[in-house]
Design a protein around this motif. Sequence first.
Motif, short mmCIF file in Angstrom:
data_model
loop_
_atom_site.label_atom_id
_atom_site.label_comp_id
_atom_site.label_asym_id
_atom_site.label_seq_id
_atom_site.Cartn_x
_atom_site.Cartn_y
_atom_site.Cartn_z
N ALA A 125 0.81 -1.21 0.00
CA ALA A 125 0.00 0.00 0.00
C ALA A 125 0.85 1.27 0.00
CB ALA A 125 -0.95 0.01 1.19
N SER A 161 3.31 3.19 -1.41
CA SER A 161 3.94 2.94 -2.70
C SER A 161 4.77 4.09 -3.26
CB SER A 161 2.86 2.57 -3.73
OG SER A 161 1.89 3.58 -3.81
N GLU A 164 -9.03 -5.29 -4.44
CA GLU A 164 -7.60 -5.09 -4.21
C GLU A 164 -6.99 -6.38 -3.65
OE1 GLU A 164 -6.57 -0.45 -3.59
OE2 GLU A 164 -6.88 -1.61 -1.77
N ARG A 224 -5.94 -2.06 3.84
CA ARG A 224 -5.16 -0.84 4.04
C ARG A 224 -5.33 -0.35 5.47
NH1 ARG A 224 -3.64 2.02 -0.61
NH2 ARG A 224 -4.14 0.90 -2.54
N VAL A 247 -8.98 12.16 2.24
CA VAL A 247 -9.00 10.91 1.50
C VAL A 247 -9.77 9.87 2.31
CG1 VAL A 247 -6.80 10.13 2.50
CG2 VAL A 247 -7.54 9.23 0.30
N GLY A 272 -9.90 5.82 2.19
CA GLY A 272 -9.29 4.68 1.49
C GLY A 272 -8.41 5.19 0.36
N THR A 273 -8.84 4.96 -0.87
CA THR A 273 -8.10 5.47 -2.03
C THR A 273 -8.90 6.55 -2.77
OG1 THR A 273 -9.04 3.67 -3.36
CG2 THR A 273 -6.87 3.30 -2.39
N THR A 274 -10.01 6.99 -2.17
CA THR A 274 -10.90 7.94 -2.83
C THR A 274 -10.61 9.36 -2.38
OG1 THR A 274 -12.63 6.25 -2.97
CG2 THR A 274 -13.32 8.54 -3.22
#
Length: 551
Positions: A166, A168, A322, A331, A394, A396-398
């Motif tokens: 995660a 990265s 994921e 995550r 943010v 999560g990834t949104t």
Amino acid sequence: MTSCGVYMFAGSRRAREADVIVVGSGAAGLTAAILAHDHGANVAIVERSPYVGGTSAVSGGGIWIPTNSHMHEVGVADSRDEAFAYCKSLTMERVEHALLETFVDTAPTMIRYLEDKTDLRFTALSTPDYHPEVYGARGGGRSLEPVPFDARTLGDWQSRIRVPNALSFPVTLQEAFVTYQAFYRPWKVPQDLVVKRMANGLVTMGQALVAGLLKAVLDRRIPILLNSRANALLRDGGRIVGIRSVLNGQRVEMRARAVILASGGFEWNEDLKAKFLSGPIPAPNSPPINEGDGLLMAMEVGADLANLSEVWHYPSVAIPGETYEGREMVRGIKAERSGPHIIWVNGQGKRFVNEASSYNAVGKIFFSPDTSLPAYRNLPAWAIFDSQYRAKYVVGTTMPEDPDPEWLSKAETLEELANKVGIHPDGLADTVRRWNMFVAEGKDREFGKGDSAFDRFQGDHEASHPNLGTIERGPFYALPIQPGALGTKGGPRTDCRAQVLSVRGEPICGLYAAGNVAASIAGPAYFGVGGTLGPAMTWGYLAGLNAAKET
């Protein structure tokens, strides 16, 4: 032959006969290999996967080291006695004092050694200890991180470092926590900084730690056998004399005068989890290679065991689809835990914890039993927030500007949201009403979110209060939270030399252990950022040093 001038030595006579065999290539194992080599031993490393680094490579790379020589960088002084008092308090008399004293006294020596003998360099973080109000804690400096490391120096081995699941892009922990607060607003990380580091081969966090240790191993021409899964210890009488492994599908026996287990925990072994853990960890945050190989090997030779019910808790979210190495990926979360305009509730709609406490402390509460039912009181659980949170941070990834994802439940009213996800609607309404009242008063009178200096450090530094904010503007959201774990922390007991002890309390000749494979000297505690790697690498240091004496 690689461009670093080192063979992988797969199947060579040199790799199959060594003075010291290290099982595992995370930070504990690599540190152990370096120390054993530097003290005269012929060393070989066996790693079950095709990659080097284990859990360390996907971690933040923080290392908790009391009285380290870098604390002055953040203006903090330390005391050996106060560091010991802090550790003693947090472990709640579940860890031998001698082990804690060994850690406090040896950890700074270990770090100095690595800086003197390898290309690794460290710097202090300003993050406070996880329980800064406990006597002996410090408000910063005990946690270290590696400075960015040029992975190009590894040659062909650069591609053999395990990639993160995660974390990265190459920012440091200090940058992520403080400079840019990337866990709240990742878009504030300068793109030119990231591009420049990537172009120059610079890695950070756990990648930097593993790269630096791996470079030291390669410089010493220590052979590494990848795709070599150790599954048994060889014995001669009461002494360990090697391992049995499967190397590229072939059974191999490797002889040695000492074996160091550093193969990680058992958080991906469903059978062992069911036997030992006090609650479910459906998808850990670590690589799926951690299936308890070292624990099983130690059990087979009569090792005493301890701390088996404990894990390094890390509450997490699972984003559908994921995966990491073919397994579900989760995550770990920070903003969704510590920020304003957000609380966590259980199925009754009740808060159950100070959400901004350390992730380890928060994670333990998931396993509180319901005294009237065969169930966990706080599972399932959800993070509840409103449009104020959604517009700023943010999830999560949104990003705030992204459309709401399908996996994020949303409703115009709290009652509608509760009914949609299965939360008691009256309980949720009452909880949010009380929360908004606490926010207006400026103090969480139920669980104390925001009271601790650690809470505020983890919160949004740009908000009017880093941890408190009302939940009152629809639409409202519910994000499922699940227990996660950076790893288990129970296994064979070791002494102050990192030697594994038998069920009778005697050292097992020729057998050592370090890292998550062993019973952690932190017991139930998590001292601060790097509270996993600090003890792991210190015990790796001790294991390598003392295993070399066996030769």
